[in-house]
Motif scaffolding. Structure first.
Motif, short mmCIF file in Angstrom:
data_model
loop_
_atom_site.label_atom_id
_atom_site.label_comp_id
_atom_site.label_asym_id
_atom_site.label_seq_id
_atom_site.Cartn_x
_atom_site.Cartn_y
_atom_site.Cartn_z
N VAL A 161 0.93 -1.32 -0.07
CA VAL A 161 -0.37 -0.27 0.07
C VAL A 161 0.73 1.22 -0.58
O VAL A 161 0.56 2.42 -0.44
N ARG A 162 2.34 1.46 0.79
CA ARG A 162 2.81 2.57 1.05
C ARG A 162 4.19 2.11 0.25
O ARG A 162 4.50 0.61 0.36
N GLY A 163 5.39 2.78 -0.64
CA GLY A 163 6.24 2.61 -1.39
C GLY A 163 6.95 4.37 -0.89
O GLY A 163 6.50 5.12 -1.18
N GLU A 164 8.34 4.57 -1.65
CA GLU A 164 9.32 5.34 -1.36
C GLU A 164 8.39 5.85 -2.92
O GLU A 164 8.49 5.74 -3.92
N SER A 165 8.35 6.89 -2.96
CA SER A 165 8.15 7.71 -3.64
C SER A 165 8.70 8.16 -4.57
O SER A 165 8.46 7.98 -6.24
N LEU A 166 10.16 8.19 -4.36
CA LEU A 166 10.96 9.06 -5.35
C LEU A 166 11.04 7.87 -6.32
O LEU A 166 11.65 7.87 -7.38
N TRP A 167 11.37 5.91 -5.70
CA TRP A 167 11.01 5.07 -6.92
C TRP A 167 10.16 5.00 -7.32
O TRP A 167 10.83 4.69 -9.23
N ALA A 201 8.41 7.16 -8.78
CA ALA A 201 8.21 8.62 -10.04
C ALA A 201 9.42 8.25 -11.13
O ALA A 201 9.37 8.73 -12.09
N ARG A 202 10.51 8.11 -10.67
CA ARG A 202 11.51 7.40 -11.63
C ARG A 202 11.23 6.46 -12.09
O ARG A 202 11.24 6.82 -13.32
N LEU A 203 10.17 5.70 -11.89
CA LEU A 203 9.13 4.23 -13.01
C LEU A 203 8.83 4.72 -13.50
O LEU A 203 8.42 4.72 -15.01
N PHE A 204 7.24 5.42 -12.58
CA PHE A 204 6.18 6.12 -13.86
C PHE A 204 7.03 6.71 -15.26
O PHE A 204 6.90 6.90 -15.86
N LYS A 205 8.52 7.91 -15.06
CA LYS A 205 8.89 8.57 -15.50
C LYS A 205 9.57 7.89 -16.71
O LYS A 205 9.39 7.92 -18.16
N ASN A 218 15.39 -0.27 -16.88
CA ASN A 218 16.18 -1.47 -16.48
C ASN A 218 16.83 -1.01 -15.47
O ASN A 218 17.03 -1.94 -14.06
N ALA A 219 17.58 0.08 -15.01
CA ALA A 219 17.55 -0.12 -13.94
C ALA A 219 17.22 0.15 -12.61
O ALA A 219 17.76 -0.36 -11.17
N VAL A 220 16.10 1.57 -12.44
CA VAL A 220 15.10 1.06 -11.91
C VAL A 220 14.70 0.36 -10.91
O VAL A 220 14.46 -0.86 -10.58
N LEU A 221 14.88 -1.07 -12.65
CA LEU A 221 13.88 -2.89 -11.68
C LEU A 221 14.89 -3.27 -11.40
O LEU A 221 14.28 -3.77 -10.58
N GLU A 222 16.21 -3.34 -12.32
CA GLU A 222 16.78 -3.82 -11.09
C GLU A 222 16.58 -3.60 -9.19
O GLU A 222 17.51 -4.14 -8.88
N HIS A 223 17.04 -2.39 -9.53
CA HIS A 223 17.21 -1.75 -8.42
C HIS A 223 15.93 -2.23 -7.29
O HIS A 223 16.09 -2.85 -6.17
N ALA A 224 15.21 -2.30 -7.56
CA ALA A 224 13.62 -2.57 -7.32
C ALA A 224 13.93 -4.35 -6.77
O ALA A 224 13.19 -4.21 -5.72
N SER A 225 14.27 -4.70 -7.25
CA SER A 225 14.25 -6.05 -6.97
C SER A 225 15.78 -6.50 -5.73
O SER A 225 14.76 -7.26 -5.34
N LEU A 226 16.64 -5.47 -5.98
CA LEU A 226 17.28 -6.14 -4.54
C LEU A 226 16.98 -5.68 -3.90
O LEU A 226 17.25 -6.00 -2.64
N ALA A 227 15.97 -4.42 -3.65
CA ALA A 227 15.48 -3.84 -2.95
C ALA A 227 14.33 -4.41 -1.91
O ALA A 227 13.98 -4.71 -0.96
N VAL A 228 13.77 -5.35 -2.67
CA VAL A 228 12.38 -6.39 -2.32
C VAL A 228 12.52 -7.82 -2.15
O VAL A 228 12.07 -8.62 -1.28
N LYS A 229 14.26 -8.50 -2.30
CA LYS A 229 14.98 -9.37 -2.43
C LYS A 229 15.19 -9.77 -0.79
O LYS A 229 14.97 -8.99 0.10
N VAL A 230 14.39 -11.05 0.14
CA VAL A 230 14.07 -11.18 1.35
C VAL A 230 15.58 -12.26 1.40
O VAL A 230 16.59 -13.13 0.93
#
Length: 100
Positions: free
Chosen positions: A62-68, A70-74, A85-97
């Motif tokens: 429900v909540r996420g970091e706005s900066l992430w 914003a970068r993805l939508f743009k 690709n850069a944003v998705l790579e960072h997102a994948s790293l951020a959500v890894k358990v």
């Protein structure tokens, strides 16, 4: 066992986009994003959102970091594949358990 959430992530954002198009204030409250980002989401094509399918980890939150977001939508709107690709790579790293 690793679960692939890519389809769920895409469906989530497609539904969120539909809400953003019809009721931006509601989408802002539900997603926890500023109205400016909701407007960008509302005008993002389904084809662009399909890039989300590259993320296998769950993005449902429900909540996420706005900066992430914003970068993805743009990047999606501009079709900037390198930035996507850069944003998705960072997102994948951020959500890894992390293993316990």
């Amino acid at each position: 066992m690793e679960i692939d959430f890519s389809s769920i992530n895409l469906q989530y954002l497609l539904q969120a986009r539909d809400i953003a198009q019809k009721q931006p204030e509601l989408a802002s409250a539900v997603l926890g994003l500023p109205v400016e980002l909701i407007d960008v989401l509302a005008h993002t094509s389904g084809e662009s959102l399909a890039e989300i399918a590259k993320i296998k980890a769950p993005l449902l939150m429900v909540r996420g970091e706005s900066l992430w977001w914003a970068r993805l939508f743009k990047a999606l709107k501009e079709g900037s594949q390198d930035e996507i690709n850069a944003v998705l790579e960072h997102a994948s790293l951020a959500v890894k358990v992390q293993p316990e």
